[in-house]
Design a protein around this motif. Structure first.
Motif, PDB file in Angstrom:
ATOM      1  N   GLY A  10     -17.247  -4.965 -13.183  1.00  0.00           N
ATOM      2  CA  GLY A  10     -17.793  -4.883 -11.840  1.00  0.00           C
ATOM      3  C   GLY A  10     -18.359  -6.215 -11.388  1.00  0.00           C
ATOM      4  O   GLY A  10     -19.050  -6.891 -12.151  1.00  0.00           O
ATOM      5  N   ARG A  33      -9.579   1.157  -1.982  1.00  0.00           N
ATOM      6  CA  ARG A  33     -10.817   0.712  -1.358  1.00  0.00           C
ATOM      7  C   ARG A  33     -11.519   1.954  -0.826  1.00  0.00           C
ATOM      8  O   ARG A  33     -10.870   2.837  -0.271  1.00  0.00           O
ATOM      9  CB  ARG A  33     -10.465  -0.252  -0.232  1.00  0.00           C
ATOM     10  CG  ARG A  33     -11.615  -1.012   0.323  1.00  0.00           C
ATOM     11  CD  ARG A  33     -11.117  -2.114   1.226  1.00  0.00           C
ATOM     12  NE  ARG A  33     -12.258  -2.767   1.847  1.00  0.00           N
ATOM     13  CZ  ARG A  33     -12.195  -3.912   2.465  1.00  0.00           C
ATOM     14  NH1 ARG A  33     -11.052  -4.554   2.563  1.00  0.00           N
ATOM     15  NH2 ARG A  33     -13.272  -4.436   3.003  1.00  0.00           N
ATOM     16  N   VAL A  52     -22.295   1.731  -0.854  1.00  0.00           N
ATOM     17  CA  VAL A  52     -21.564   0.601  -1.411  1.00  0.00           C
ATOM     18  C   VAL A  52     -20.112   0.707  -0.980  1.00  0.00           C
ATOM     19  O   VAL A  52     -19.530   1.791  -1.028  1.00  0.00           O
ATOM     20  CB  VAL A  52     -21.633   0.594  -2.959  1.00  0.00           C
ATOM     21  CG1 VAL A  52     -20.914  -0.603  -3.532  1.00  0.00           C
ATOM     22  CG2 VAL A  52     -23.045   0.672  -3.452  1.00  0.00           C
ATOM     23  N   ILE A  54     -16.461  -0.433  -2.114  1.00  0.00           N
ATOM     24  CA  ILE A  54     -15.820  -0.967  -3.311  1.00  0.00           C
ATOM     25  C   ILE A  54     -14.329  -1.183  -3.080  1.00  0.00           C
ATOM     26  O   ILE A  54     -13.719  -0.540  -2.224  1.00  0.00           O
ATOM     27  CB  ILE A  54     -16.018  -0.061  -4.549  1.00  0.00           C
ATOM     28  CG1 ILE A  54     -15.281   1.266  -4.377  1.00  0.00           C
ATOM     29  CG2 ILE A  54     -17.489   0.155  -4.849  1.00  0.00           C
ATOM     30  CD1 ILE A  54     -15.028   1.979  -5.674  1.00  0.00           C
ATOM     31  N   GLU A  67     -13.696  -4.154 -10.362  1.00  0.00           N
ATOM     32  CA  GLU A  67     -14.273  -3.358  -9.290  1.00  0.00           C
ATOM     33  C   GLU A  67     -15.183  -4.273  -8.485  1.00  0.00           C
ATOM     34  O   GLU A  67     -16.216  -4.716  -8.965  1.00  0.00           O
ATOM     35  CB  GLU A  67     -15.086  -2.182  -9.841  1.00  0.00           C
ATOM     36  CG  GLU A  67     -15.691  -1.330  -8.752  1.00  0.00           C
ATOM     37  CD  GLU A  67     -16.483  -0.168  -9.299  1.00  0.00           C
ATOM     38  OE1 GLU A  67     -17.674  -0.056  -8.928  1.00  0.00           O
ATOM     39  OE2 GLU A  67     -15.936   0.617 -10.091  1.00  0.00           O
ATOM     40  N   SER A  69     -17.702  -4.842  -5.480  1.00  0.00           N
ATOM     41  CA  SER A  69     -18.650  -4.009  -4.739  1.00  0.00           C
ATOM     42  C   SER A  69     -19.437  -4.843  -3.744  1.00  0.00           C
ATOM     43  O   SER A  69     -19.883  -5.938  -4.063  1.00  0.00           O
ATOM     44  CB  SER A  69     -19.653  -3.364  -5.700  1.00  0.00           C
ATOM     45  OG  SER A  69     -18.997  -2.583  -6.675  1.00  0.00           O
TER      46      SER A  69
END
Length: 145
Positions: A10, A33, A52, A54, A67, A69
């Motif tokens: 992430g 997405r 959030v 992502i 990922e 974010s």
């Protein structure tokens, strides 16, 4: 019981669109997405009620994912993007590439900056670190035959 695989790494960013474009240029594919919000998500992260956006980026071999974010709420509280290579904590993501010079040329057009220089390691690899979008530290490795 053993770990089955590493699912993803992430990365929190401010400009999700520019970061997606950068990793697409590197060769990753946008897998999806979505907006993640609500108290259930906050129970996982410990942040409470959060929103959030992502984007999941997949490597060409399908085995690894990033990922990305962008936190809308709560706001970002720390910034580690410009930490030096010897800082404690997570450092960088390393990608294997076919041609490091060609990859650098393409990424420079997206604002990438070489951290040091491209070096050869034991006639086995050419390696370098770059700062990508928002100062993210990214490693590139070209295996030499």
């Amino acid at each position: 019981m053993a770990v089955k695989r590493m699912d993803n790494i992430g990365i929190v960013v401010e400009d999700l669109d520019a970061t997606i474009d950068f990793f697409r240029e590197l060769g990753l594919e946008l897998e999806g997405r979505a907006a993640i919000e609500g108290e259930w998500a906050g129970r996982v992260t410990g942040l409470g009620d959060q929103r959030v956006e992502i984007a999941m980026m997949r490597t060409p071999d399908g085995h690894s994912r990033l990922e990305l974010s962008r936190f809308i709420t709560p706001p970002v509280v720390a910034d580690h993007r410009n930490a030096p290579v010897n800082a404690l904590g997570y450092l960088r993501v390393m990608f294997a590439v076919d041609d490091i010079d060609e990859t650098l040329e393409r990424l420079f057009t997206h604002g990438a900056k070489l951290v040091g220089e491209v070096v050869e390691y034991k006639a086995a690899y050419r390696l370098c670190y770059i700062r990508g979008p928002e100062g993210l530290l990214i490693g590139l490795a070209q295996e030499l035959s």
